[in-house]
Structure formats: C-alpha cells, structure tokens
Design a protein around this motif. Structure first.
Motif, PDB file in Angstrom:
ATOM      1  N   LEU A 110      -5.122   2.591  -2.017  1.00  0.00           N
ATOM      2  CA  LEU A 110      -5.994   1.449  -1.833  1.00  0.00           C
ATOM      3  C   LEU A 110      -5.842   0.545  -2.907  1.00  0.00           C
ATOM      4  CD1 LEU A 110      -8.697   0.555  -0.512  1.00  0.00           C
ATOM      5  CD2 LEU A 110      -9.919   1.715  -2.310  1.00  0.00           C
ATOM      6  N   ALA A 111      -5.744   0.768  -4.166  1.00  0.00           N
ATOM      7  CA  ALA A 111      -5.366  -0.229  -5.057  1.00  0.00           C
ATOM      8  C   ALA A 111      -3.946  -0.883  -4.891  1.00  0.00           C
ATOM      9  CB  ALA A 111      -5.227   0.476  -6.552  1.00  0.00           C
ATOM     10  N   LEU A 112      -2.939  -0.409  -4.570  1.00  0.00           N
ATOM     11  CA  LEU A 112      -1.751  -1.015  -4.380  1.00  0.00           C
ATOM     12  C   LEU A 112      -1.716  -1.820  -3.083  1.00  0.00           C
ATOM     13  CD1 LEU A 112       1.043   1.931  -4.814  1.00  0.00           C
ATOM     14  CD2 LEU A 112       0.362  -0.093  -6.569  1.00  0.00           C
ATOM     15  N   ASN A 113      -2.363  -1.492  -1.999  1.00  0.00           N
ATOM     16  CA  ASN A 113      -2.185  -2.211  -0.621  1.00  0.00           C
ATOM     17  C   ASN A 113      -3.328  -3.549  -0.901  1.00  0.00           C
ATOM     18  OD1 ASN A 113      -0.605  -0.311   0.230  1.00  0.00           O
ATOM     19  ND2 ASN A 113      -2.276   0.585   1.725  1.00  0.00           N
ATOM     20  N   LEU A 114      -4.354  -3.349  -1.524  1.00  0.00           N
ATOM     21  CA  LEU A 114      -5.314  -4.279  -1.802  1.00  0.00           C
ATOM     22  C   LEU A 114      -4.535  -5.468  -2.569  1.00  0.00           C
ATOM     23  CD1 LEU A 114      -8.082  -5.666  -1.802  1.00  0.00           C
ATOM     24  CD2 LEU A 114      -8.675  -4.499  -3.796  1.00  0.00           C
ATOM     25  N   PHE A 115      -3.855  -4.891  -3.691  1.00  0.00           N
ATOM     26  CA  PHE A 115      -3.056  -5.925  -4.626  1.00  0.00           C
ATOM     27  C   PHE A 115      -1.877  -6.711  -3.641  1.00  0.00           C
ATOM     28  CE2 PHE A 115      -0.128  -6.051  -8.247  1.00  0.00           C
ATOM     29  CZ  PHE A 115      -0.448  -7.541  -8.688  1.00  0.00           C
ATOM     30  N   ALA A 116      -1.351  -6.035  -2.957  1.00  0.00           N
ATOM     31  CA  ALA A 116      -0.256  -6.429  -2.207  1.00  0.00           C
ATOM     32  C   ALA A 116      -0.732  -7.475  -1.169  1.00  0.00           C
ATOM     33  CB  ALA A 116       0.754  -5.265  -1.430  1.00  0.00           C
ATOM     34  N   ASP A 117      -1.838  -7.377  -0.498  1.00  0.00           N
ATOM     35  CA  ASP A 117      -2.398  -8.352   0.384  1.00  0.00           C
ATOM     36  C   ASP A 117      -3.142  -9.325  -0.104  1.00  0.00           C
ATOM     37  OD1 ASP A 117      -1.597  -6.596   2.487  1.00  0.00           O
ATOM     38  OD2 ASP A 117      -3.694  -5.915   3.217  1.00  0.00           O
ATOM     39  N   ILE A 118      -3.534  -9.304  -1.486  1.00  0.00           N
ATOM     40  CA  ILE A 118      -4.025 -10.359  -2.067  1.00  0.00           C
ATOM     41  C   ILE A 118      -2.999 -11.433  -2.697  1.00  0.00           C
ATOM     42  CG2 ILE A 118      -5.080 -11.180  -4.309  1.00  0.00           C
ATOM     43  CD1 ILE A 118      -6.690  -8.692  -4.108  1.00  0.00           C
ATOM     44  N   ILE A 119      -1.739 -10.883  -2.954  1.00  0.00           N
ATOM     45  CA  ILE A 119      -0.603 -11.762  -3.134  1.00  0.00           C
ATOM     46  C   ILE A 119      -0.127 -12.228  -1.796  1.00  0.00           C
ATOM     47  CG2 ILE A 119       1.751 -11.573  -3.814  1.00  0.00           C
ATOM     48  CD1 ILE A 119       1.123  -9.473  -5.843  1.00  0.00           C
ATOM     49  N   TRP A 120      -0.129 -11.416  -0.976  1.00  0.00           N
ATOM     50  CA  TRP A 120       0.521 -12.244   0.282  1.00  0.00           C
ATOM     51  C   TRP A 120      -0.284 -13.165   0.842  1.00  0.00           C
ATOM     52  CZ3 TRP A 120      -0.439  -9.362   5.681  1.00  0.00           C
ATOM     53  CH2 TRP A 120       0.173 -10.033   6.858  1.00  0.00           C
ATOM     54  N   LYS A 121      -1.788 -13.007   0.955  1.00  0.00           N
ATOM     55  CA  LYS A 121      -2.460 -14.092   1.631  1.00  0.00           C
ATOM     56  C   LYS A 121      -3.108 -15.154   0.631  1.00  0.00           C
ATOM     57  CE  LYS A 121      -3.078 -12.141   5.580  1.00  0.00           C
ATOM     58  NZ  LYS A 121      -2.765 -12.456   6.865  1.00  0.00           N
ATOM     59  N   PHE A 122      -2.909 -14.944  -0.752  1.00  0.00           N
ATOM     60  CA  PHE A 122      -3.538 -15.961  -1.413  1.00  0.00           C
ATOM     61  C   PHE A 122      -2.367 -16.674  -2.618  1.00  0.00           C
ATOM     62  CE2 PHE A 122      -7.154 -13.231  -0.377  1.00  0.00           C
ATOM     63  CZ  PHE A 122      -7.836 -14.342   0.192  1.00  0.00           C
TER      64      PHE A 122
END
Length: 223
Positions: free
Chosen positions: A45-57
């Motif tokens: 959960l922590a890693l995927n949230l971090f990865a998606d935030i980088i990808w989207k923003f």
C-alpha cells in the motif's frame, strides 16, 4: 466513460489493497502463516501509493529529478513481494520440498545482487526490470504447483478450500497471467509503446483478482 474507467484502473494497485485490509479489520485474528501476507499488504500500500503519486503528479508539481521515475519502487516492490510470499510458503510447513523452498530465496537474493550490479541498473529511468518480474512470477508458479501437488496428494487434508488455498490460487492466477507479459515486456515496448500501455492493464486486473482472493482467505481463515 472509458477515460474514467482507465483512470480507476490506473489507481487499482492502491485501492484494491483496501479490499483485503478491510476484511482484516473485521477479522483481526489470523493464523501465524498469514503474517507475511499481512505485512506485504501494508508495504504494498505504501509503495504503490508512492509510485502512483510520482506517476500522476510528477509533471504537475515539478518533482526533483530522483522523483521523476517510479521504476525503482516497482523493483523494490517485486523483491519484497517475493521474499514475503516465499516466507508464507515456508510457514505453511508442508512436508514437501522443504529444503528447496528454503534455499530458493537465498539464490534469489544472489540473482538480484548479480543482476543489478552487473547487468541492469536498479534505478533505471525508462522502464522496470522485465527480468526481475518474470523470474518472480516464474518462481511463484513453481511455489503454487508444488503446493497443489502436495495438497491434492495429502489424503489427510480435508480443507481443500482453506485460507492458504485461496491465497495460493490468487497468486497462481496473477503469476500465470503476468509471466508472459513480464517476460516479453522489453520486446513489446520496442514494438509499440501504446500497445504495451494497454496490455499493462492485464497485470492491474490480475492484481485486483489476487487481492480479492486474499480477502477471501482472511474471511475464511480460522485463527
């Protein structure tokens, strides 16, 4: 509508983890062999949230250079997932291929050490490690097949639909569907980036199925 669906699917690796975690909040007492799975869900959960935030923003908020890519997060995620689910299979205590199941993680760590020190850059900017993911899913298939082989040969085992069964089944579906995609990811990427972007939705859907099976396992477990 299609754009909304794709956006929801893009974030699926985050929100789908709340499915098993929600069940876990209701059924907090779980058998000890599920602890590696629970730890994985929290780390994922922590890693995927971090990865998606980088990808989207990353372009919106002009992140620094080291936050302009999330490939290293997926590499780390893959390593943690394999090690924790290897521990899960070991903790099942099936009297079958015991030594092999214990030495596989050791050889795996040797492999990734050599791979990322000689052949690949762990922090490569443009793509994740196809080799890492394909090795991970191939080994998961081995773990799953040896689990089923022993499970169905054990005449004393009446719990064919126990919590470990649901987790292994979900993992097997995920690994079987994703293995060819990960194996030929580099080739697909050189042929067509648009096609690769669409076919990458398959692992997203399989991950959702995997998390649903984990939720089923938590619900059916007997502490």
């Amino acid at each position: 509508m299609q754009k909304i669906f794709l956006e929801i699917l893009d974030w699926s690796e985050v929100w789908t983890l709340f499915i098993p975690l929600t069940v876990l909040l209701v059924k907090k007492k779980q058998p000890s062999f599920l602890k590696p799975v629970i730890i994985y869900l929290l780390i994922a959960l922590a890693l995927n949230l971090f990865a998606d935030i980088i990808w989207k923003f990353k372009e919106v908020y002009h992140f620094p250079h080291w936050l302009q890519t999330n490939t290293y997060i997926y590499n780390f995620h893959s390593i943690m997932r394999f090690l924790l689910f290897s521990l899960f299979f070991i903790k099942l205590n099936q009297p079958f291929l015991i030594l092999i199941k214990k030495i596989i993680p050791v050889f795996y760590l040797i492999f990734i050490s050599i791979n990322f020190s000689v052949f690949e850059n762990f922090f490569r900017y443009d793509r994740i490690s196809s080799r890492l993911l394909s090795i991970e899913t191939a080994l998961f298939l081995f773990y799953s097949l040896q689990y089923y082989f022993f499970k169905f040969q054990d005449e004393n085992d009446a719990s064919s639909k126990s919590s470990d069964f649901w987790i292994v089944t979900g993992l097997c579906i995920y690994a079987a569907a994703c293995f060819p995609i990960y194996l030929f990811y580099k080739t697909l990427l050189t042929q067509s980036e648009n096609f690769t972007a669409y076919i990458w939705k398959v692992p997203d859907i399989c991950y959702i199925i995997f998390c649903i099976f984990i939720a089923k396992a938590f619900h059916e477990s007997k502490s």
